[in-house]
Design a protein around this motif. Structure first.
Motif, PDB file in Angstrom:
ATOM      1  N   VAL A  90      31.322  38.152  44.679  1.00 27.68           N
ATOM      2  CA  VAL A  90      31.885  36.974  44.021  1.00 27.68           C
ATOM      3  C   VAL A  90      32.282  37.303  42.579  1.00 27.68           C
ATOM      4  N   GLY A  91      31.428  38.090  41.906  1.00 26.13           N
ATOM      5  CA  GLY A  91      31.770  38.509  40.549  1.00 26.13           C
ATOM      6  C   GLY A  91      33.050  39.323  40.519  1.00 26.13           C
ATOM      7  N   GLY A  92      33.197  40.221  41.490  1.00 19.43           N
ATOM      8  CA  GLY A  92      34.415  41.019  41.572  1.00 19.43           C
ATOM      9  C   GLY A  92      35.631  40.168  41.877  1.00 19.43           C
ATOM     10  N   LEU A  93      35.450  39.168  42.741  1.00 19.16           N
ATOM     11  CA  LEU A  93      36.566  38.289  43.075  1.00 19.16           C
ATOM     12  C   LEU A  93      37.016  37.498  41.848  1.00 19.16           C
ATOM     13  N   ALA A  94      36.057  36.955  41.107  1.00 23.18           N
ATOM     14  CA  ALA A  94      36.400  36.199  39.896  1.00 23.18           C
ATOM     15  C   ALA A  94      37.110  37.090  38.882  1.00 23.18           C
ATOM     16  N   HIS A  95      36.613  38.331  38.731  1.00 26.78           N
ATOM     17  CA  HIS A  95      37.222  39.256  37.772  1.00 26.78           C
ATOM     18  C   HIS A  95      38.648  39.602  38.194  1.00 26.78           C
ATOM     19  N   ALA A  96      38.848  39.791  39.496  1.00 26.20           N
ATOM     20  CA  ALA A  96      40.185  40.141  39.989  1.00 26.20           C
ATOM     21  C   ALA A  96      41.179  39.001  39.774  1.00 26.20           C
ATOM     22  N   PHE A  97      40.755  37.756  40.037  1.00 24.58           N
ATOM     23  CA  PHE A  97      41.646  36.621  39.795  1.00 24.58           C
ATOM     24  C   PHE A  97      41.975  36.501  38.305  1.00 24.58           C
ATOM     25  N   ALA A  98      40.965  36.765  37.465  1.00 24.49           N
ATOM     26  CA  ALA A  98      41.217  36.710  36.019  1.00 24.49           C
ATOM     27  C   ALA A  98      42.231  37.765  35.608  1.00 24.49           C
ATOM     28  N   LEU A  99      42.077  38.976  36.126  1.00 21.56           N
ATOM     29  CA  LEU A  99      42.999  40.054  35.779  1.00 21.56           C
ATOM     30  C   LEU A  99      44.411  39.736  36.284  1.00 21.56           C
ATOM     31  N   PRO A 146      35.851  43.713  30.082  1.00 19.75           N
ATOM     32  CA  PRO A 146      35.764  44.907  30.914  1.00 19.75           C
ATOM     33  C   PRO A 146      34.336  45.298  31.282  1.00 19.75           C
ATOM     34  N   ALA A 147      33.319  44.531  30.840  1.00 16.14           N
ATOM     35  CA  ALA A 147      31.926  44.940  31.032  1.00 16.14           C
ATOM     36  C   ALA A 147      31.561  45.183  32.497  1.00 16.14           C
ATOM     37  N   PRO A 148      31.959  44.313  33.444  1.00 16.61           N
ATOM     38  CA  PRO A 148      31.608  44.607  34.838  1.00 16.61           C
ATOM     39  C   PRO A 148      32.181  45.930  35.326  1.00 16.61           C
ATOM     40  N   LEU A 149      33.408  46.220  34.918  1.00 18.58           N
ATOM     41  CA  LEU A 149      34.029  47.488  35.316  1.00 18.58           C
ATOM     42  C   LEU A 149      33.352  48.668  34.658  1.00 18.58           C
ATOM     43  N   GLN A 150      32.944  48.491  33.408  1.00 20.12           N
ATOM     44  CA  GLN A 150      32.255  49.577  32.713  1.00 20.12           C
ATOM     45  C   GLN A 150      30.931  49.911  33.387  1.00 20.12           C
TER      46      GLN A 150
END
Length: 302
Positions: free
Chosen positions: A187-196, A262-266
């Motif tokens: 879910v965190g990845g999905l939210a980050h992807a929509f934001a990007l 970018p923290a989740p990706l880092q």
């Protein structure tokens, strides 16, 4: 609200805690034809269920002494202990804890139950409240097999699959935490992807069309991870950890340029880079699961 006089009633199932999931469990028990007794700190939450035929107990002790199976479904294990702390004697039936927590908490709870003379099963509900009582429900259980078998006629009323995982009482909680890990990170990845995507003006509905395809890759990946983690062989038939390192760097740069955190990706990049530095760049993604746990000398030598 008026409490039922329980003196002349015996309940097949008692449900302690009437949040959305507790109410769903109680409703499923009633629908299956089981006499059901309820307890909740706020009795008003029981009104609809009482109208359907449930009995409302004035105290936890009243509920716990009148059931073959006593179900607790509250916020956490501390809440369960708090609810049961005032009992002068243990529940008359098997106590089944369906509250969330990790494996060590489940084992501690089982130790406490044994000291109190309580017959104890631990469980984990893997599906949302609306699925309870339907074929879509999935509930995991662990603890003594005999208790599970004795309780199954009542547990089956919750619908779907009642899966017994073994005698180690912490196993159901262990599965739940690992699956919640997968869900939370996804879910965190999905939210980050929509934001990007939004930073480049991509409409959410347009992006969702292709995002669904990414989710479709996960079932096969889960099977490959399981096979390779079991065999200890991490042949990269499709993609390597080194290629993942390049991909995550590109996405991190895009997030930074777009003003997305970018923290989740880092965090993911750090995991990947540690695996590459350890000499596993040519391995498959499944190797990352091994890289996340403390090194076992035997495993490190492989």
């Amino acid at each position: 609200m008026t409490h039922h006089n329980l003196d002349n009633h015996a309940a097949a199932v008692a449900v302690l805690g009437l949040g959305p999931m507790g109410r769903a469990l109680a409703a499923a028990s009633l629908a299956a034809g089981h006499p059901t007794v309820l307890w909740n700190r706020s009795p008003a939450k029981a009104s609809a269920l009482v109208a359907q035929g449930a009995m409302l107990a004035p105290t936890v002790a009243d509920a716990a002494q009148r059931a073959s199976v006593v179900i607790a479904c509250v916020m956490n294990y501390r809440a369960v202990r708090a609810i049961l702390s005032g009992l002068e004697r243990p529940p008359s039936g098997t106590f089944v804890n369906l509250s969330s927590g990790h494996a060590a908490e489940a084992r501690d709870m089982a130790d406490w139950a044994a000291q109190q003379g309580v017959s104890y099963l631990d469980g984990a509900i893997l599906t949302p409240a609306p699925t309870i009582g339907t074929a879509a429900a999935t509930i995991l259980y662990s603890g003594p097999r005999a208790l599970f078998d004795e309780s199954l006629p009542w547990l089956e009323s919750f619908g779907g699959s009642s899966a017994y995982l073994g005698a180690d009482v912490g196993t159901a909680a262990a599965y739940e935490m690992a699956l919640l890990d997968l869900f939370t990170m996804s879910v965190g990845g999905l939210a980050h992807a929509f934001a990007l995507a939004s930073t480049e003006g991509i409409a959410p509905t347009a992006f969702a069309r292709f995002a669904r395809g990414i989710g479709g890759l996960l079932p096969d990946m889960a099977d490959r991870f399981a096979e390779q983690l079991t065999s200890g062989t991490f042949t990269a038939d499709i993609s390597t950890i080194a290629s993942a390192a390049s991909a995550v760097a590109h996405v991190r740069d895009a997030a930074t340029a777009g003003g997305v955190d970018p923290a989740p990706l880092q965090a993911v990049q750090s995991i990947i880079e540690r695996a590459v530095a350890a000499g596993h760049g040519g391995d498959s993604y499944a190797r990352l699961a091994r890289s996340l746990v403390p090194a076992d000398p035997a495993e490190a030598a492989r």
